[in-house]
Write a protein that holds these residues in place. Structure first.
Motif, mmCIF file in Angstrom:
data_model
loop_
_atom_site.group_PDB
_atom_site.id
_atom_site.type_symbol
_atom_site.label_atom_id
_atom_site.label_comp_id
_atom_site.label_asym_id
_atom_site.label_seq_id
_atom_site.Cartn_x
_atom_site.Cartn_y
_atom_site.Cartn_z
ATOM 1 N N VAL A 226 0.862 -1.192 0.000
ATOM 2 C CA VAL A 226 0.000 0.000 0.000
ATOM 3 C C VAL A 226 0.890 1.231 0.000
ATOM 4 O O VAL A 226 1.750 1.395 0.886
ATOM 5 N N ALA A 227 0.704 2.097 -1.011
ATOM 6 C CA ALA A 227 1.526 3.299 -1.144
ATOM 7 C C ALA A 227 0.861 4.474 -0.440
ATOM 8 O O ALA A 227 0.162 5.279 -1.047
ATOM 9 N N SER A 228 1.026 4.557 0.858
ATOM 10 C CA SER A 228 0.520 5.695 1.640
ATOM 11 C C SER A 228 1.369 5.836 2.891
ATOM 12 O O SER A 228 2.146 4.943 3.235
ATOM 13 N N ILE A 232 -3.309 3.219 7.437
ATOM 14 C CA ILE A 232 -3.685 2.127 6.543
ATOM 15 C C ILE A 232 -2.446 1.408 6.022
ATOM 16 O O ILE A 232 -2.439 0.185 5.841
ATOM 17 N N SER A 233 -1.347 2.173 5.777
ATOM 18 C CA SER A 233 -0.098 1.547 5.361
ATOM 19 C C SER A 233 0.425 0.609 6.441
ATOM 20 O O SER A 233 0.887 -0.508 6.150
ATOM 21 N N PHE A 234 0.350 1.065 7.696
ATOM 22 C CA PHE A 234 0.768 0.187 8.808
ATOM 23 C C PHE A 234 -0.121 -1.058 8.879
ATOM 24 O O PHE A 234 0.359 -2.194 9.100
ATOM 25 N N LEU A 235 -1.428 -0.871 8.694
ATOM 26 C CA LEU A 235 -2.353 -2.003 8.703
ATOM 27 C C LEU A 235 -2.027 -2.982 7.584
ATOM 28 O O LEU A 235 -2.088 -4.206 7.766
ATOM 29 N N ALA A 236 -1.642 -2.464 6.395
ATOM 30 C CA ALA A 236 -1.280 -3.336 5.278
ATOM 31 C C ALA A 236 -0.029 -4.156 5.602
ATOM 32 O O ALA A 236 0.056 -5.346 5.256
ATOM 33 N N LYS A 237 0.946 -3.528 6.260
ATOM 34 C CA LYS A 237 2.155 -4.269 6.639
ATOM 35 C C LYS A 237 1.822 -5.390 7.609
ATOM 36 O O LYS A 237 2.328 -6.509 7.492
ATOM 37 N N MET A 238 0.950 -5.093 8.592
ATOM 38 C CA MET A 238 0.564 -6.133 9.535
ATOM 39 C C MET A 238 -0.238 -7.234 8.834
ATOM 40 O O MET A 238 -0.103 -8.422 9.154
ATOM 41 N N PHE A 239 -1.048 -6.833 7.859
ATOM 42 C CA PHE A 239 -1.830 -7.806 7.098
ATOM 43 C C PHE A 239 -0.909 -8.718 6.298
ATOM 44 O O PHE A 239 -1.133 -9.942 6.223
ATOM 45 N N ASP A 240 0.132 -8.142 5.711
ATOM 46 C CA ASP A 240 1.087 -8.946 4.950
ATOM 47 C C ASP A 240 1.860 -9.885 5.864
ATOM 48 O O ASP A 240 2.152 -11.039 5.494
ATOM 49 N N ARG A 241 2.207 -9.391 7.057
ATOM 50 C CA ARG A 241 2.895 -10.261 8.013
ATOM 51 C C ARG A 241 1.981 -11.409 8.434
ATOM 52 O O ARG A 241 2.438 -12.551 8.605
ATOM 53 N N MET A 242 0.686 -11.140 8.602
ATOM 54 C CA MET A 242 -0.259 -12.197 8.936
ATOM 55 C C MET A 242 -0.334 -13.223 7.807
ATOM 56 O O MET A 242 -0.407 -14.444 8.048
#
Length: 489
Positions: A226-228, A232-242
């Motif tokens: 996510v390019a922001s 939401i960018s932090f949430l995307a990183k956590m989602f990818d880690r999940m």
């Protein structure tokens, strides 16, 4: 403050700034026009005040000449002072357009004041009523001239400010057109800003939604980006880690599948042995049928009391096995309670006395199964068994507007305060070995879970004076009341 909050505050600040600027500009021009209107109106009012003051002065002089009393004299002096004051106020209205007319206007006011003083002097000191009357007539004519001159000056003012009025009207029309263009411009700019603002939030969210759809299809190999620069960018990183952790977990599960298969084979052997053990246990239905057979045999042999006792035991066991996980009516609970008491009376005979006061209209209320029997059983164990003389138990059902009150009272030794607190806090320390296997605290917990409220049971106990258990059962449970409110709405 988070990034999304900053964006929201930025949008709110821009909107408020634009609204404040428009409000200040409109307020300024409106106040300016209002001040100009007020200034013109004050000019007209001051000129009109001169006319009124001159007429009042002539009327006061006439009253004094007819009735020369001190009160009339005070009134005449007051009117004359008022006229002099209005003269000074009128002089401030002088401009290039009305300079000549205003000078004549002021001279007329001075003439009226002088004529009034001369009429008064002739009347008071020289006692010449005829000359005083002539002076009064002259004052009356001057007052009429002042009225005519007032109208002339007002007409002059109207001609002078005619261009001003037209300018104000044109200015108002220009402000309306400017306001419309400003409104269109602001609407366009706000639409652009809102579109940009919404995209900065919705684009990352849509990316996350698409990633969630791919994960739901079992694709755990796609990287989530996510390019922001916000939450939401932090949430995307956590989602990818999940995603990575789930993928690793799937690999581990696949590796353990073989081991689980081998364990299942050993468990099957164990389950076969457990089934054989269960088959050797007594079937509850076989037990009920056996008790029914014994009851009928006892009845045929003439032991009717023993037959009734066996029937009560069979019904009680059947109720205990079937009703623990479902709701019942108060009627069912009272019926089983009476069967239980009949069994205990057969055991204790005259040592147990049981009295009831039941409002039959309340027996439809829903409640958890096996609620009354454990409470009464607790009273039997602690109040009847230990005492050689036995004891008394009272059971009451009392109707109320919103709740049905159940009272179970005994004349036993009472319950210690720390045990009362423990029961209300759902601590488990009651005597084991009850026939139902349900403790007092368990009953409290089930009641609170069933009705969804904590205030459903009270314990009133005094050492040596017995115990009273008070159940306050709502006529309508919380979920049912909510549904009825929706239906009425």
């Amino acid at each position: 403050m988070t990034s999304i909050q900053k964006k929201i505050w930025l949008l709110a600040s821009v909107v408020l700034s634009i609204m404040a600027a428009i409000w200040i500009a409109l307020t300024y021009y409106n106040q300016k026009s209002q001040d100009q209107y007020n200034d013109i109106l004050q000019r007209y009012l001051r000129m009109n005040e001169v006319t009124i003051a001159s007429q009042q002065l002539v009327a006061a002089l006439n009253n004094y000449l007819r009735s020369p009393t001190p009160k009339q004299m005070e009134e005449l002096q007051a009117r004359e002072d008022t006229l002099r004051q209005t003269k000074f106020e009128v002089q401030s209205l002088r401009n290039t357009d009305n300079d000549f007319e205003l000078s004549n206007y002021v001279h007329l006011i001075d003439s009226l004041v002088g004529t009034t003083d001369r009429s008064l002097l002739l009347f008071q000191e020289e006692k010449d009523a005829e000359a005083s009357g002539k002076a009064f007539s002259e004052a009356t004519r001057i007052a009429m001239y002042i009225s005519e001159m007032t109208l002339t000056l007002i007409d002059k003012e109207l001609n002078t400010y005619d261009r001003f009025y037209r300018g104000i009207i044109e200015q108002s029309e220009a402000l309306k057109r400017l306001g419309m263009w400003l409104l269109l411009l602001i609407t366009f700019l706000l639409a652009l800003f809102t579109y940009w603002f919404s995209l900065s939030i919705t684009r990352p969210v849509l990316t996350l939604i698409q990633a969630a759809k791919e994960l739901s299809r079992g694709r755990f190999d796609l990287k989530i980006e996510v390019a922001s620069n916000d939450e939401i960018s932090f949430l995307a990183k956590m989602f990818d880690r999940m995603r990575i952790n789930i993928n690793n977990l799937i690999v581990e599960i696949q590796e353990k599948a073989q081991l689980e298969k081998e364990l299942q084979q050993s468990k099957l052997l164990l389950q076969e042995s457990q089934l054989r053990s269960l088959q050797s246990q007594i079937n509850p239905h076989f037990l009920f049928n056996t008790l029914d057979t014994i009851s009928k045999k006892a009845y045929l042999e003439g032991s009717e009391e023993t037959s009734d006792l066996l029937v009560n035991v069979a019904d009680l066991l059947r109720y205990n096995l079937k009703r623990l996980d479902r709701s019942v009516t108060l009627y069912d609970e009272v019926r089983v309670l009476r069967q239980y008491i009949e069994i205990q009376m057969a055991r204790f005979s005259e040592r147990l006395q049981f009295y009831t006061e039941i409002d039959e209209s309340c027996l439809h209320v829903q409640m958890p199964g096996l609620t009354l029997q454990p409470i009464v059983e607790n009273a039997v164990i602690h109040s009847i068994e230990p005492r050689e003389e036995g004891g008394v138990i009272w059971f009451r059902v009392i109707d109320g507007p919103d709740r049905v009150t159940l009272e179970i009272e005994d004349d036993g030794p009472g319950i210690a305060d720390h045990k009362v607190r423990g029961i209300m806090e759902e601590h488990t320390f009651e005597t084991e070995g009850h026939s139902t296997g349900i403790g007092f605290s368990n009953v409290v917990k089930r009641l609170r879970l069933f009705y969804g409220i904590p205030d459903v049971l009270d314990i009133e106990s005094v050492a040596g004076s017995g115990t009273k258990i008070v159940l306050k059962l709502p006529k309508i449970r919380g979920s049912e009341a909510y549904v009825q409110d929706l239906d009425r709405g």
